[in-house]
Design an enzyme around this catalytic site. Structure first.
Site, PDB file in Angstrom:
ATOM      1  N   HIS A 101      11.924  40.838 -72.753  1.00 59.89           N
ATOM      2  CA  HIS A 101      10.495  40.584 -73.016  1.00 59.89           C
ATOM      3  C   HIS A 101       9.624  41.661 -72.351  1.00 59.89           C
ATOM      4  CE1 HIS A 101      11.484  36.731 -74.801  1.00 59.89           C
ATOM      5  NE2 HIS A 101      12.354  36.589 -73.831  1.00 59.89           N
ATOM      6  N   GLU A 125      12.297  46.355 -48.813  1.00 61.51           N
ATOM      7  CA  GLU A 125      11.642  46.252 -47.494  1.00 61.51           C
ATOM      8  C   GLU A 125      12.317  47.110 -46.435  1.00 61.51           C
ATOM      9  OE1 GLU A 125      11.563  42.564 -45.246  1.00 61.51           O
ATOM     10  OE2 GLU A 125      13.284  41.844 -46.350  1.00 61.51           O
ATOM     11  N   LYS A 179      15.128  42.666 -50.185  1.00 58.50           N
ATOM     12  CA  LYS A 179      15.866  43.347 -49.107  1.00 58.50           C
ATOM     13  C   LYS A 179      15.867  44.847 -49.321  1.00 58.50           C
ATOM     14  CE  LYS A 179      16.453  40.603 -46.226  1.00 58.50           C
ATOM     15  NZ  LYS A 179      15.409  39.879 -46.786  1.00 58.50           N
ATOM     16  N   ASN A 201      -2.731  37.742 -28.897  1.00 57.68           N
ATOM     17  CA  ASN A 201      -2.108  37.739 -30.227  1.00 57.68           C
ATOM     18  C   ASN A 201      -2.877  36.725 -31.058  1.00 57.68           C
ATOM     19  OD1 ASN A 201      -0.425  37.910 -32.443  1.00 57.68           O
ATOM     20  ND2 ASN A 201       0.950  36.326 -31.673  1.00 57.68           N
ATOM     21  N   GLY A 202      -3.346  37.141 -32.251  1.00 56.09           N
ATOM     22  CA  GLY A 202      -4.080  36.227 -33.122  1.00 56.09           C
ATOM     23  C   GLY A 202      -5.301  36.936 -33.678  1.00 56.09           C
ATOM     24  N   GLU A 204      15.893  38.049 -54.096  1.00 54.47           N
ATOM     25  CA  GLU A 204      16.105  38.334 -52.662  1.00 54.47           C
ATOM     26  C   GLU A 204      16.758  39.698 -52.483  1.00 54.47           C
ATOM     27  OE1 GLU A 204      15.009  37.314 -50.052  1.00 54.47           O
ATOM     28  OE2 GLU A 204      16.350  38.094 -48.518  1.00 54.47           O
ATOM     29  N   LYS A 257       7.838  40.887 -38.041  1.00 54.19           N
ATOM     30  CA  LYS A 257       8.826  39.825 -38.217  1.00 54.19           C
ATOM     31  C   LYS A 257       8.158  38.508 -38.600  1.00 54.19           C
ATOM     32  CE  LYS A 257      12.722  37.725 -38.226  1.00 54.19           C
ATOM     33  NZ  LYS A 257      13.587  37.947 -39.396  1.00 54.19           N
ATOM     34  N   TRP A 295       0.592  44.786 -33.399  1.00 56.85           N
ATOM     35  CA  TRP A 295       0.638  45.057 -34.845  1.00 56.85           C
ATOM     36  C   TRP A 295      -0.789  44.903 -35.310  1.00 56.85           C
ATOM     37  CZ3 TRP A 295       1.082  41.933 -39.668  1.00 56.85           C
ATOM     38  CH2 TRP A 295       1.551  42.690 -40.735  1.00 56.85           C
ATOM     39  N   CYS A 323       1.726  40.015 -32.712  1.00 48.08           N
ATOM     40  CA  CYS A 323       1.856  40.950 -31.582  1.00 48.08           C
ATOM     41  C   CYS A 323       2.771  40.272 -30.578  1.00 48.08           C
ATOM     42  CB  CYS A 323       0.501  41.200 -30.936  1.00 48.08           C
ATOM     43  SG  CYS A 323      -0.686  41.862 -32.073  1.00 48.08           S
ATOM     44  N   ARG A 383       7.864  42.057 -33.115  1.00 48.81           N
ATOM     45  CA  ARG A 383       6.645  41.330 -33.501  1.00 48.81           C
ATOM     46  C   ARG A 383       5.513  42.274 -33.846  1.00 48.81           C
ATOM     47  NH1 ARG A 383       6.569  36.159 -32.429  1.00 48.81           N
ATOM     48  NH2 ARG A 383       4.313  36.142 -32.451  1.00 48.81           N
TER      49      ARG A 383
HETATM   50  C1  AGP Z   1      12.087  38.768 -45.281  1.00 47.31           C
HETATM   51  O1  AGP Z   1      13.105  39.738 -45.076  1.00 47.31           O
HETATM   52  C2  AGP Z   1      10.766  39.192 -44.715  1.00 47.31           C
HETATM   53  N1  AGP Z   1      10.862  39.565 -43.350  1.00 47.31           N
HETATM   54  C3  AGP Z   1       9.651  38.204 -45.011  1.00 47.31           C
HETATM   55  O2  AGP Z   1       9.556  38.080 -46.422  1.00 47.31           O
HETATM   56  C4  AGP Z   1       9.796  36.770 -44.429  1.00 47.31           C
HETATM   57  O3  AGP Z   1      10.839  36.093 -45.086  1.00 47.31           O
HETATM   58  C5  AGP Z   1       8.482  36.017 -44.680  1.00 47.31           C
HETATM   59  O4  AGP Z   1       7.455  36.686 -43.969  1.00 47.31           O
HETATM   60  C6  AGP Z   1       8.536  34.541 -44.254  1.00 47.31           C
HETATM   61  O5  AGP Z   1       8.765  34.472 -42.873  1.00 47.31           O
HETATM   62  P1  AGP Z   1       9.135  33.024 -42.253  1.00 47.31           P
HETATM   63  O6  AGP Z   1      10.417  32.575 -42.878  1.00 47.31           O
HETATM   64  O7  AGP Z   1       9.261  33.275 -40.782  1.00 47.31           O
HETATM   65  O8  AGP Z   1       8.000  32.091 -42.576  1.00 47.31           O
END
Ligand code: AGP
Length: 607
Positions: free
Chosen positions: A506, A490, A487, A101-102, A483, A602, A75, A2, A27
């Site tokens: 396989h 997500e 991308k 936050n937490g 990756e 994030k 969040w 958050c 966040r």
């Molecule tokens: C990647 O696009 C995502 N936002 C997510 O997988 C991110 O890489 C993952 O949560 C790790 O975050 P960090 O590098 O801040 O630890």
């Protein structure tokens, strides 16, 4: 997960708080709220949904004269994302307001105990028990630090919170445990926030709070205490070089696009001070007093995990270091058998990912040294690792990580050269070609990025109706394929799987049909012939193929996508933005919320 901001100063606080929440929306953004003390009472405004809903509520108010207050963008972790559960939360007498936050892990037990003592709760959140406990603490003492310390002595879990009281307008109390919280020190004004962009436009002087620390502040003063002992703690004020532009979009439509186009600068910044071009040496002074590890365990999540998988190929080939790359949420529950000469490398852009932090704590608990590789100065990963190396990528605001991965690959590449040199096993031509290649890479990328974007945009119109995608690669292109898949899924919400090209036969190849396209990494390396035969198998089943490739590879696929040929692993720095831009253009074409994709945050600061 958050966003928190608190302000005390000479400006009208509501606009400062709302502006700060806007910069923290990445966040978490399923509800928001703010509160301030004025004329002997707490004024509270909350709304579910995005921040503009709260702004509409505030717009109907007459001019608000408060010059302090607290704000929160949420969040949800406990309780639905609705107004009732939105922060700030008040104590029963409406004397206190708190944002958090937490996760308070023992909140149920505390809630039951408080209910037995006659407390009534307005929300389903874990946060609300915090403000009730502090109110109880204030029945025992008039000292806020003492009351807060007493309350927190009963709490288990993670928190970063800010608190105000109707009887002390202008005063802010804040404390942290396992969630980020920092002070912004201004002139005649002070801030507390979850992250730097919240107040960067007002001050660049920052104090990072550590776990177990409490701060009491107002417009003109601040003091940090130990929560346990209430002894004053001396703190260093750090100057943050990020400018406001760096945390804004700088003319790009989305933070993600801006950050993709920042990659040439990121490469330069990440290399800065780490390459001795004259003596052809890699300089990583942070690690000079650490022995070269006998085995390396890379621990990370998501994109950072893919960066670790990529680096494995280089560490083994050029530094002769055996590597295990582990998803942090799995690593943290393993019964680890580690030898003293092994090392954990924790990769995290935010430096606050709960699973990665848990991996660090597990390793350190076993006496294993940990090196943190992260982007945020003073983040928890940075402070809990034995050594930290920073990627120096600047703030990454978009939820989808792009430039951060680029900077991680640069730093991991340098780390391979550095340890390879120390072990005297690094072939000299590898070192000189890498140093030379890195010198010209940013300019080449700067020129190429607009072309990559154009190609990605044209392909997105062709493929945006796909419901699933394969991403295939071999060798260091296999993690990049993973990756690329991450991308795409997500931000465009199209299902995608990254696969080792050789693994298709396989089983997964059963999925191939015209409506199930493949994005292949068919680069001009020693594995190209193998990739070509895999693509023939895909085409034989009617699968359409986009293939990133180099000139003169004579690749016959539906959509060949030629990119400039660089040396060895440096090609990854051209592949990565191509994959990012393909996902970006697909998401834009489909009208998705690129910077704040649904269900994502994030920084995942809870497990
Ligand atoms: C990647 O696009 C995502 N936002 C997510 O997988 C991110 O890489 C993952 O949560 C790790 O975050 P960090 O590098 O801040 O630890």
């Amino acid at each position: 997960m958050c966003g928190i901001i608190a302000y005390s100063g000479h400006r009208p606080s509501v606009p400062v708080i709302v502006e700060g929440l806007k910069r923290l929306e990445y966040r978490g953004y399923d509800s928001a709220g703010l509160a301030f003390a004025l004329s002997g009472q707490i004024h509270l405004y909350r709304a579910s949904g995005k921040l503009e809903v709260l702004e509409e509520k505030l717009a109907s108010e007459t001019i608000i004269h408060a010059t302090s207050g607290i704000g929160h963008t949420r969040w949800a972790t406990h309780g639905l994302p609705n107004e009732q559960n939105a922060h700030p939360h008040l104590d029963p007498t409406r004397k206190l307001a708190l944002v958090h936050n937490g996760i308070i892990e023992n909140f149920q037990k505390l809630r039951e105990k408080l209910i037995k003592q006659g407390h009534e709760f307005q929300s389903e959140t874990d946060t609300e028990v915090l403000v009730h406990l502090i109110a109880r603490g204030l029945q025992k003492t008039s000292s806020f630090p003492e009351a807060i310390s007493w309350a927190l002595s009963q709490v288990e879990g993670s928190y970063a919170f800010a608190l105000i009281c109707k009887d002390h307008p202008g005063k802010i109390w804040a404390a942290r445990q396992s969630s980020p919280l920092l002070l912004g020190v201004g002139t005649g004004e002070n801030f507390v926030a979850s992250d730097i962009p919240a107040f960067l436009q007002y001050t660049k002087e920052v104090v990072f709070l550590e776990d177990g620390e409490l701060v009491e502040m107002d417009a003109s003063s601040w003091q940090v205490y130990s929560i346990k002992t209430l002894k004053p703690v001396t703190k260093k004020v750090q100057h943050i070089a990020w400018d406001v532009q760096a945390a804004q979009k700088g003319g790009f439509k989305h933070f993600m696009l801006k950050e993709i186009f920042e990659q040439p600068r990121v490469i330069r910044d990440c290399l800065a001070g780490r390459l001795d071009r004259k003596d052809e040496r890699v300089l990583l002074a942070e690690l000079d007093d650490l022995p070269v590890p006998g085995r390396l365990h890379i621990v990370a999540c998501g994109t950072s995990y893919h960066a670790g998988l990529w680096a494995k190929y280089l560490f083994e080939k050029w530094a002769h270091i055996p590597v295990e790359v582990e998803i942090a949420s799995e690593f943290r529950y393993r019964h680890l058998i580690l030898n003293p000469d092994e090392l954990v490398l924790a990769i995290s852009q935010s430096g606050e990912t709960a699973d990665t932090l848990a991996g660090i704590r597990l390793a350190r608990g076993k006496g294993i040294k940990v090196v943190g590789l992260c982007n945020v100065v003073g983040s928890t990963v940075a402070r809990e690792s034995d050594r930290v190396i920073y990627t120096q990528a600047g703030p990454e605001i978009s939820v989808a990580s792009t430039k951060a991965m680029c900077s991680q690959l640069v730093l991991l590449y340098l780390l391979t050269l550095y340890w390879g040199q120390r072990q005297r096993v690094l072939p000299h031509d590898v070192l000189s070609r890498s140093i030379h290649g890195f010198s010209s890479l940013p300019d080449i990328l700067e020129t190429e990025l607009p072309r990559l974007r154009e190609k990605a945009a044209s392909l997105s119109q062709e493929y945006a109706r796909a419901r699933s995608f394969f991403f295939l690669g071999r060798g260091i292109n296999y993690p990049l394929a993973m990756e690329g898949a991450l991308k795409l899924k997500e931000i465009s919400y199209i299902h995608a799987e990254g696969y080792a090209a050789g693994e298709m036969k396989h089983g997964p190849i059963a999925l191939i049909e015209p409506a199930f396209p493949t994005f292949a990494l068919a680069l001009n390396d020693e594995l190209l012939p193998k990739v070509k035969s895999n693509l023939k198998e895909v085409e034989a089943r009617g699968g359409k193929i986009i293939a990133l490739t180099h000139p003169r590879t004579d690749l016959k696929v539906t959509h060949p996508w030629e990119i400039p040929l660089l040396w060895g692993p440096l090609n990854s720095f051209m592949v990565l933005p191509a994959l990012q831009l393909f996902a970006y253009e697909m998401a834009v074409y489909l009208g998705k919320d690129v910077d704040q994709p649904r269900n994502l945050a994030k920084s995942v600061t809870v497990e």
